[in-house]
Design an enzyme around this catalytic site. Structure first.
Site, PDB file in Angstrom:
ATOM      1  N   HIS A 217       1.774  14.044   9.879  1.00  0.00           N
ATOM      2  CA  HIS A 217       2.184  15.434   9.733  1.00  0.00           C
ATOM      3  C   HIS A 217       2.108  16.235  11.032  1.00  0.00           C
ATOM      4  O   HIS A 217       2.650  17.328  11.106  1.00  0.00           O
ATOM      5  CB  HIS A 217       1.366  16.099   8.614  1.00  0.00           C
ATOM      6  CG  HIS A 217       1.859  15.702   7.249  1.00  0.00           C
ATOM      7  ND1 HIS A 217       1.812  16.525   6.164  1.00  0.00           N
ATOM      8  CD2 HIS A 217       2.438  14.559   6.815  1.00  0.00           C
ATOM      9  CE1 HIS A 217       2.329  15.905   5.109  1.00  0.00           C
ATOM     10  NE2 HIS A 217       2.701  14.708   5.487  1.00  0.00           N
ATOM     11  N   SER A 221       7.916  13.393  10.150  1.00  0.00           N
ATOM     12  CA  SER A 221       8.406  12.036   9.888  1.00  0.00           C
ATOM     13  C   SER A 221       9.578  11.685  10.790  1.00  0.00           C
ATOM     14  O   SER A 221      10.358  12.552  11.185  1.00  0.00           O
ATOM     15  CB  SER A 221       8.879  11.930   8.442  1.00  0.00           C
ATOM     16  OG  SER A 221       7.845  12.273   7.568  1.00  0.00           O
ATOM     17  N   LYS A 245      12.533  12.165  -5.436  1.00  0.00           N
ATOM     18  CA  LYS A 245      13.018  10.856  -4.984  1.00  0.00           C
ATOM     19  C   LYS A 245      11.886   9.824  -5.075  1.00  0.00           C
ATOM     20  O   LYS A 245      12.091   8.689  -5.503  1.00  0.00           O
ATOM     21  CB  LYS A 245      13.531  10.965  -3.542  1.00  0.00           C
ATOM     22  CG  LYS A 245      14.341   9.776  -3.105  1.00  0.00           C
ATOM     23  CD  LYS A 245      15.135  10.093  -1.847  1.00  0.00           C
ATOM     24  CE  LYS A 245      15.934   8.880  -1.424  1.00  0.00           C
ATOM     25  NZ  LYS A 245      16.926   9.168  -0.407  1.00  0.00           N
ATOM     26  N   GLU A 289      -3.335 -17.023  -0.647  1.00  0.00           N
ATOM     27  CA  GLU A 289      -2.310 -16.300  -1.402  1.00  0.00           C
ATOM     28  C   GLU A 289      -1.052 -16.151  -0.549  1.00  0.00           C
ATOM     29  O   GLU A 289      -1.119 -16.218   0.690  1.00  0.00           O
ATOM     30  CB  GLU A 289      -2.840 -14.907  -1.761  1.00  0.00           C
ATOM     31  CG  GLU A 289      -4.040 -14.942  -2.681  1.00  0.00           C
ATOM     32  CD  GLU A 289      -3.650 -14.852  -4.133  1.00  0.00           C
ATOM     33  OE1 GLU A 289      -3.300 -15.903  -4.718  1.00  0.00           O
ATOM     34  OE2 GLU A 289      -3.679 -13.745  -4.673  1.00  0.00           O
TER      35      GLU A 289
HETATM   36  C1  HEM Z   1      -2.687   1.686   2.259  1.00  0.00           C
HETATM   37  C2  HEM Z   1      -1.685   1.511   3.073  1.00  0.00           C
HETATM   38  C3  HEM Z   1      -0.746   2.602   3.529  1.00  0.00           C
HETATM   39  C4  HEM Z   1      -0.455   3.801   2.944  1.00  0.00           C
HETATM   40  C5  HEM Z   1      -1.003   4.356   1.633  1.00  0.00           C
HETATM   41  C6  HEM Z   1       0.497   4.460   3.798  1.00  0.00           C
HETATM   42  C7  HEM Z   1       1.029   5.711   3.535  1.00  0.00           C
HETATM   43  C8  HEM Z   1       2.043   6.292   4.247  1.00  0.00           C
HETATM   44  C9  HEM Z   1       2.778   7.453   3.838  1.00  0.00           C
HETATM   45  C10 HEM Z   1       2.561   8.235   2.528  1.00  0.00           C
HETATM   46  C11 HEM Z   1       3.706   7.715   4.786  1.00  0.00           C
HETATM   47  C12 HEM Z   1       4.763   8.809   4.737  1.00  0.00           C
HETATM   48  C13 HEM Z   1       5.904   8.366   3.834  1.00  0.00           C
HETATM   49  C14 HEM Z   1       6.716   7.248   4.429  1.00  0.00           C
HETATM   50  O1  HEM Z   1       7.131   7.398   5.587  1.00  0.00           O
HETATM   51  O2  HEM Z   1       6.933   6.216   3.764  1.00  0.00           O
HETATM   52  C15 HEM Z   1       3.553   6.748   5.838  1.00  0.00           C
HETATM   53  C16 HEM Z   1       4.272   6.682   6.996  1.00  0.00           C
HETATM   54  C17 HEM Z   1       4.150   5.702   7.972  1.00  0.00           C
HETATM   55  N1  HEM Z   1       3.366   4.570   7.891  1.00  0.00           N
HETATM   56 FE1  HEM Z   1       2.075   4.128   6.416  1.00  0.00          FE
HETATM   57  N2  HEM Z   1       0.770   3.676   4.879  1.00  0.00           N
HETATM   58  C18 HEM Z   1       0.037   2.514   4.761  1.00  0.00           C
HETATM   59  C19 HEM Z   1       0.047   1.446   5.631  1.00  0.00           C
HETATM   60  C20 HEM Z   1       0.791   1.365   6.791  1.00  0.00           C
HETATM   61  C21 HEM Z   1       0.822   0.238   7.676  1.00  0.00           C
HETATM   62  C22 HEM Z   1       0.070  -1.076   7.445  1.00  0.00           C
HETATM   63  C23 HEM Z   1       1.638   0.568   8.718  1.00  0.00           C
HETATM   64  C24 HEM Z   1       2.012  -0.238   9.930  1.00  0.00           C
HETATM   65  C25 HEM Z   1       1.295  -1.110  10.523  1.00  0.00           C
HETATM   66  C26 HEM Z   1       2.122   1.901   8.491  1.00  0.00           C
HETATM   67  C27 HEM Z   1       2.976   2.603   9.325  1.00  0.00           C
HETATM   68  C28 HEM Z   1       3.554   3.821   9.036  1.00  0.00           C
HETATM   69  C29 HEM Z   1       4.479   4.533   9.900  1.00  0.00           C
HETATM   70  C30 HEM Z   1       4.950   4.086  11.302  1.00  0.00           C
HETATM   71  C31 HEM Z   1       4.851   5.704   9.238  1.00  0.00           C
HETATM   72  C32 HEM Z   1       5.784   6.807   9.744  1.00  0.00           C
HETATM   73  C33 HEM Z   1       7.093   6.626   9.072  1.00  0.00           C
HETATM   74  C34 HEM Z   1       8.164   7.495   9.647  1.00  0.00           C
HETATM   75  O3  HEM Z   1       7.969   8.676   9.824  1.00  0.00           O
HETATM   76  O4  HEM Z   1       9.200   6.892   9.907  1.00  0.00           O
HETATM   77  N3  HEM Z   1       1.596   2.352   7.305  1.00  0.00           N
HETATM   78  N4  HEM Z   1       2.539   5.859   5.474  1.00  0.00           N
END
Ligand code: HEM
Length: 439
Positions: A217, A221, A245, A289
């Site tokens: 934030h 995004s 969505k 797994e």
């Molecule tokens: C428990 C695991 C995770 C949760 C709950 C989580 C949650 C979120 C949420 C809610 C967002 C914003 C919505 C979206 O862009 O889809 C986000 C964005 C993002 N997440 Fe995660 N995430 C997790 C794991 C990861 C992992 C493992 C990676 C990469 C190694 C990652 C990389 C990113 C990136 C780069 C964004 C920015 C997306 C953008 O603005 O294009 N996330 N994450």
């Protein structure tokens, strides 16, 4: 208090009372109601919210299972059988939890793939990405220890094989393994500490997810075009547009998840783990797994390298394959984020996906067996491993320098609003032509 806060214009009321003392509602309204999200998100942006949903589901079902589970080698297997047969809806809790783990990894791999494709790891989102990699490591540790708890044959032997990997470390390796086990073999102290950590780590994951979302934030995004919003015309408020969505995506996900839980609950499971752990009988195949298979393939593919023996080299390569992700924001030298404007990298992205699938396939087979391609699986694994590191360490740094990206649109709204596409609004001429080419 911001103009859009829930309390604004509504004097009195419980919400207002709390908010003026502890502005949680204003905060939620600002960060999840008004949060200006790029107007062009596609469905790949649903997966973060889905991951959050599964994380909560895993913690809720895990807590309830823990109330019935006994972390003792004499009773663990039977206590799980009791949950399945005697505890009210115990079977449902267990199937939700077991299948939830697989779906969690599936959703996270897609979430990461989305980040890779659209360059969401690039400045200024490097820390957001790195926190994601930390989450991935914590998830892996949690899943590995969770698999030990039912104390079946694969639980026991999986724990033995994987903890033994540390013995590859010169001098201190054996000491570390004894320390991890809490004895001279995988036994009651091991099961106990794995249960404790399996209970604890998900809460740590929640903490890192909070940081992950805060980091998101700060700069906002990314989006499918990979360009920054230029003003209010490029964004929409998160609510109701993306809450709707995300809710739709959640419904679709729930259909698939419920399909597995109710109709194929053991599809991801291994028959061998229905047999109670027996330290005297080694199973013919000890496989992890599915979500660990690509990394397992890397572990087994590496031969002796100079003075490093194959076991240590494999362990280093396996940990290296995750560690390299931390460096990704600096390894990719291209100024352009989204694959939509990177004609060459787009191909290599899909080759990397195929490479991961190949590694997963190799990981599920015996290294010395002959693959359908006529070569032994170990050879395929070596090719897959080499390509993996080639992609990140050589290709990405070079490609950013030599690739000619396509022209970027001037703004998100210009690229996606129909009025602009048809030339019925503002920009036309050169920009419209540029856009046509980009499409
Ligand atoms: C428990 C695991 C995770 C949760 C709950 C989580 C949650 C979120 C949420 C809610 C967002 C914003 C919505 C979206 O862009 O889809 C986000 C964005 C993002 N997440 Fe995660 N995430 C997790 C794991 C990861 C992992 C493992 C990676 C990469 C190694 C990652 C990389 C990113 C990136 C780069 C964004 C920015 C997306 C953008 O603005 O294009 N996330 N994450």
């Amino acid at each position: 208090m911001s103009a859009g806060s829930p309390a604004a214009g509504k004097p009195g009321g419980f919400v207002n009372w709390v908010d003026s003392r502890l502005p949680v509602f204003s905060y939620l309204q600002k960060e999840y109601g008004e949060y200006p999200a790029p107007r062009n998100f596609n469905y790949w942006w649903n997966f973060g919210a889905l991951a959050m949903f599964i994380l909560v589901t895993m913690i809720a079902t895990g807590l309830l299972l823990a109330m019935q589970y006994t972390a003792n080698t004499e009773m663990a297997f039977d206590s799980v059988q009791r949950i399945m047969r005697d505890v009210n809806f115990g079977w449902l809790l267990r199937f939700l939890h077991m299948n939830g783990a697989s779906f969690f990894f599936l959703v996270i791999y897609i979430h990461m793939g989305r980040g890779l494709y659209y360059g969401s790891y690039k400045a200024p989102r490097e820390l957001l990405w790195m926190l994601g990699v930390v989450i991935l490591l914590l998830m892996m540790a949690t899943a590995f220890m969770g698999y030990v708890l039912p104390w079946g044959q694969l639980s026991f032997w999986g724990a033995t094989v994987i903890t033994n990997l540390f013995s590859a470390i010169p001098l201190v390796g054996d000491g570390i393994v004894t320390w991890l086990w809490g004895g001279f073999t995988v036994d009651n102290p091991t099961l106990n500490r794995f249960f404790t950590l399996h209970f604890l780590l998900p809460f740590l994951i929640v903490g890192v997810v909070v940081l992950h979302v805060i980091a998101l934030h700060v700069h906002g995004s990314n989006n499918p075009l990979g360009i920054d919003p230029k003003g209010p015309q490029d964004t929409v408020p998160f609510h109701p547009y993306y809450t709707m969505k995300d809710s739709f995506g959640l419904c679709v996900f729930l259909l698939v998840y419920a399909g597995f839980v109710f109709f194929a609950p053991n599809w991801f499971g291994e028959p061998e783990n229905f047999v109670p752990a027996d330290p005297l009988v080694t199973p013919l195949e000890i496989l992890p797994e599915w979500y660990f298979l690509p990394f397992f393939a890397i572990l087994r593919s590496v031969p002796d390298i100079l003075f490093i023996d194959a076991k240590l080299a494999g362990v280093l390569a396996m940990f290296g394959s995750i560690f390299v992700l931390f460096l990704l924001p600096w390894l990719d030298t291209s100024k352009v984020r989204s694959c939509r404007f990177r004609p060459t990298y787009k191909w290599f992205f899909w080759i990397l996906v195929l490479d991961m699938i190949l590694l997963g396939y190799v990981g599920g087979n015996q290294p010395d067996d002959l693959s359908p391609l006529g070569v032994r699986f170990i050879v395929l694994g070596q090719i897959g491993t080499l390509y993996y590191f080639f992609h990140f360490l050589i290709l990405l740094p070079l490609l950013g320098k030599i690739e000619r990206p396509r022209p970027l649109p001037a703004s998100i709204s210009e690229a996606v609003l129909p009025a602009n596409r048809a030339g019925g609004g503002a920009p036309a001429g050169a920009t419209a032509q540029r856009m046509e080419k980009a499409r």
